[in-house]
Design an enzyme around this catalytic site. Structure first.
Site, PDB file in Angstrom:
ATOM      1  N   SER A 298     140.793  62.616  31.233  1.00 40.10           N
ATOM      2  CA  SER A 298     141.100  63.388  32.334  1.00 40.10           C
ATOM      3  C   SER A 298     140.100  64.258  32.850  1.00 40.10           C
ATOM      4  O   SER A 298     138.733  63.985  32.627  1.00 40.10           O
ATOM      5  CB  SER A 298     142.565  64.384  31.833  1.00 40.10           C
ATOM      6  OG  SER A 298     142.796  65.092  32.962  1.00 40.10           O
ATOM      7  N   ASN A 299     140.396  65.489  33.708  1.00 40.50           N
ATOM      8  CA  ASN A 299     139.281  66.166  34.128  1.00 40.50           C
ATOM      9  C   ASN A 299     139.664  67.688  34.178  1.00 40.50           C
ATOM     10  O   ASN A 299     140.921  67.902  33.673  1.00 40.50           O
ATOM     11  CB  ASN A 299     138.900  65.733  35.637  1.00 40.50           C
ATOM     12  CG  ASN A 299     139.985  65.733  36.296  1.00 40.50           C
ATOM     13  OD1 ASN A 299     140.320  66.618  36.832  1.00 40.50           O
ATOM     14  ND2 ASN A 299     140.071  64.512  37.094  1.00 40.50           N
ATOM     15  N   HIS A 300     138.975  68.606  34.843  1.00 37.44           N
ATOM     16  CA  HIS A 300     139.250  69.895  34.642  1.00 37.44           C
ATOM     17  C   HIS A 300     140.101  70.442  35.820  1.00 37.44           C
ATOM     18  O   HIS A 300     140.302  71.923  36.021  1.00 37.44           O
ATOM     19  CB  HIS A 300     137.996  70.602  34.767  1.00 37.44           C
ATOM     20  CG  HIS A 300     136.884  70.339  33.596  1.00 37.44           C
ATOM     21  ND1 HIS A 300     137.248  70.695  32.258  1.00 37.44           N
ATOM     22  CD2 HIS A 300     135.821  69.636  33.606  1.00 37.44           C
ATOM     23  CE1 HIS A 300     136.253  70.259  31.564  1.00 37.44           C
ATOM     24  NE2 HIS A 300     135.380  69.591  32.248  1.00 37.44           N
TER      25      HIS A 300
END
Ligand code: PMT
Length: 398
Positions: free
Chosen positions: A207-209
């Site tokens: 995923s990412n932030h």
């Protein structure tokens, strides 16, 4: 009325005292309120009461006599979604109808681009006078809306027509008026927000932030402007409630695409803020990968491009707005995405800008259209950017 900008004009009649109640109702409904008074009206209600309740300075003269600061009538007129003059005296209505402009309130009226509403208040003989009826007729032809006065006991002691409509009635009129008169006019916006999670096994993912804040801010701004919103969000802690909000929670890019496919045909605008994971594991393990099995290799494959799907499946009237999150060659990369994905607008944000992009309340963006750079915003609240973005999107048709 959440976030709607109501400019109240108060003129010199006894009903001016009721404006305190009107402001309280509007504020409870989360409208923004500013007041302009005629000098005569301050004999009937104190500017301090109005500024305290509206939480904004009250303007009376063309300039502040203490500081010398100019009260810019054009800025007031541009700010307002609606100008409500209540109570509107015979004197003010007469001046509005005949182009007389000897105070700030009248100068603001003559500068209004949005609509004006008047709630007359006067004695019964004045209310029936041919001069008043002539003037109110002129105002109606000029596009001013009139909230008729009510019948009842008047300040003079007489009984009859001429009492200003009650604050509850005026507030109801404003709410209904704004509901139908905004540019959005019930249109739908489809917004993607947040990250996507691409499962490696039942407990791990790529995923990412992204927090979803940017997308939720745009959803909120769109709701304020009267749109119906389909907000398709990856995992996010953001909370937003509104009767016109359809929030759809998804996990993966595949899920997000499926939901966009379900909703896109009914949307006038798509704003794609989601940080979609570009890659996903080719296979998701059924069971948790065990440490004892040692380091393996996770083969990746490309996720579908949701934004590209939307722009390839749009009709002529639909507007598609993408975001570009860049780490280098920002402008070049954003313009490439604008062209390759056939977008109406692209909103560029860079990880190089401190305090911008992921997670925080603020962002720093530059907006490009088909004709080049349209706007470069300083670091500011995502919500403020969102409101301005909606204005720019609405301007695409102008
Ligand atoms: O959520 P926040 O914490 O508030 O952070 C906001 C944000 C930084 C995530 C947001 O401002 C932002 O930049 N969103 C886009 C992030 C991104 O994925 O950028 P991109 O340059 O990789 O993608 C370009 C565009 O294509 C984006 O509109 C993206 O939504 C879309 N896209 C990308 C890949 C893909 N598979 N499908 C897509 O729809």
């Amino acid at each position: 009325m959440y976030g709607k900008r109501i400019l109240l004009g108060i003129t010199g009649g006894i009903a001016a005292y009721k404006i305190a109640f009107l402001i309280r109702i509007l504020k409870k409904q989360e409208a923004e309120v500013k007041c302009i008074m005629t000098p005569a009206s301050s004999a009937f209600i104190s500017p301090l009461v109005l500024s305290t309740l509206s939480k904004n300075d009250v303007a009376i003269e063309f300039w502040n006599k203490e500081t010398g600061a100019w009260h810019n009538h054009v800025a007031y007129a541009e700010w307002a979604d609606l100008f409500v003059i209540a109570p509107a005296t015979m004197n003010t209505i007469g001046k509005m109808a005949n182009g007389l402009c000897d105070n700030l309130l009248l100068a603001t009226y003559f500068s209004m681009k949005g609509k004006t509403v008047v709630a007359p208040a006067m004695d019964l003989d004045m209310y029936k006078h041919p001069a008043f009826l002539r003037n109110i007729d002129v105002l109606s032809k000029d596009g001013v809306f009139v909230i008729p006065a009510e019948s009842g006991e008047l300040a003079s002691g007489l009984e009859g027509e001429g009492r200003m409509a009650e604050p509850e009635q005026i507030a109801k009129f404003i709410a209904e008026f704004l509901e139908t008169k905004t540019k959005s006019n019930g249109k739908r916006i489809c917004i993607t927000a947040g990250p996507t999670q691409e499962a490696i096994d039942p407990v791990r993912y790529i995923s990412n932030h992204s927090s979803g804040k940017m997308g939720f801010a745009i959803a909120k701004a769109a709701l304020i402007r009267g749109y119906k919103v389909d907000l398709i969000s990856g995992p996010s802690k953001e909370i937003l409630e509104h009767p016109h909000l359809n929030r759809i929670d998804v996990i993966s890019a595949e899920d997000m695409l499926n939901e966009v496919k379900k909703h896109w045909h009914q949307s006038s605008i798509g704003v794609f803020t989601a940080a979609v994971a570009d890659f996903k594991p080719q296979n998701t393990a059924k069971n948790k990968l065990k440490k004892r099995d040692g380091l393996g290799t996770i083969e990746l494959e490309q996720n579908p491009d949701i934004l590209k799907w939307a722009s390839s499946n749009k009709n002529k009237a639909q507007k598609v707005i993408g975001f570009a999150l860049e780490t280098n060659n920002e402008e070049e990369n954003a313009l490439l995405k604008l062209e390759q994905k056939n977008l109406d607008l692209i909103v560029l944000n860079s990880t190089k800008d401190e305090g911008a992009t992921f997670g925080g309340e603020q962002n720093k963006v530059t907006i490009f259209g088909k004709t080049g750079k349209l706007e470069a915003f300083e670091l500011q609240d995502k919500f403020k950017i969102a409101i301005q973005l909606i204005d720019i999107i609405e301007g695409l048709d102008a």
